[in-house]
Design an enzyme around this catalytic site. Sequence first.
Site, mmCIF file in Angstrom:
data_model
loop_
_atom_site.group_PDB
_atom_site.id
_atom_site.type_symbol
_atom_site.label_atom_id
_atom_site.label_comp_id
_atom_site.label_asym_id
_atom_site.label_seq_id
_atom_site.Cartn_x
_atom_site.Cartn_y
_atom_site.Cartn_z
ATOM 1 C CE LYS A 1 44.405 32.150 46.939
ATOM 2 N NZ LYS A 1 43.571 32.890 48.722
ATOM 3 C CE1 TYR B 1 44.130 35.456 45.633
ATOM 4 C CE2 TYR B 1 43.444 35.676 46.936
ATOM 5 C CZ TYR B 1 43.061 35.653 46.654
ATOM 6 O OH TYR B 1 41.491 34.512 45.908
#
Length: 302
Positions: free
Chosen positions: A158, A133
Amino acid sequence: MHFDGILFFPVTPFDESGRIDHDLLAQHVASGVDAGAGGVFPACGTGEFHALSAAEAGAVVRTAVAAVAGRVPVVAGCGGPLGHAIEVARAADDAGADALLVLPPYLVGGPQAGLVAYVEAIASASALPVVVYHRANAQFAPDTMRRLAANPKVVGFKDGVGDVGVAQLIVRAVRAVREEGRTDFAFFNGLLTAELTQAAYRGIGIPLYSSAAFAMIPEVANAYYRAYSDGDEVRRLALLDGFYAPLVALRDETPGFGVSLIKAGLRLSGLPVGSVRAPLVDPTPAQEVRLAEILAAGRALL
């Protein structure tokens, strides 16, 4: 792992005593999968990972896995202090999750080599693959993502930063690794209310996105996803203008409303998911009225 559809980030319901309501969580997760979610991400940002103990996070994942019953992948949140992240990763593995979403480390920043070490330590702590992330104090350079993508346990990226130029370079860097043999790497748009930016992200090779709105109003989120997938720009822009833009305007009034509004929307629909935990705050009564109007406008567009 393969994802086909909207990525669903369920809330974590709390009862009047502030404890997790696992029966309600199971109902919430199962209804999201029934509504067409392509993957479930429990105990992540929308699920208030920041406010869960390691034991609570593991219990949330276990409930979600049971409710999903193998129908779609379950990707559990982990992160924060390294020791906590490792404990949560192992609990998610024990609970039957399919992968981990690695949130940023707690408070401190580190150089790129330190971020690699952080991700690799979590990846080594369990048998689960990990999705990186990219946000806040965990921002990965393209060369760093190229290095991480060479690790078969790192299966996704992400973006939560919103720098489309950097995201494009990261896509290109990882694809160079994929051309050398990787075929299982996924890219996600993880910005708040990602529907607002997803048309741009698709253009740089990031086709998947997380949808917090799906957790509270799946029928509108699905309508947007269908328009997005089918290239129906008239329909997509009508939903963007009539629902998502007003929702974002309300969201931006108060820090943390990316989560608080979702819980409020669920309460308005009759699901008693409780309040958010500190440091987040619930909407004011006036803001809840406006949220109800936005939800009604979204449904009217259907």
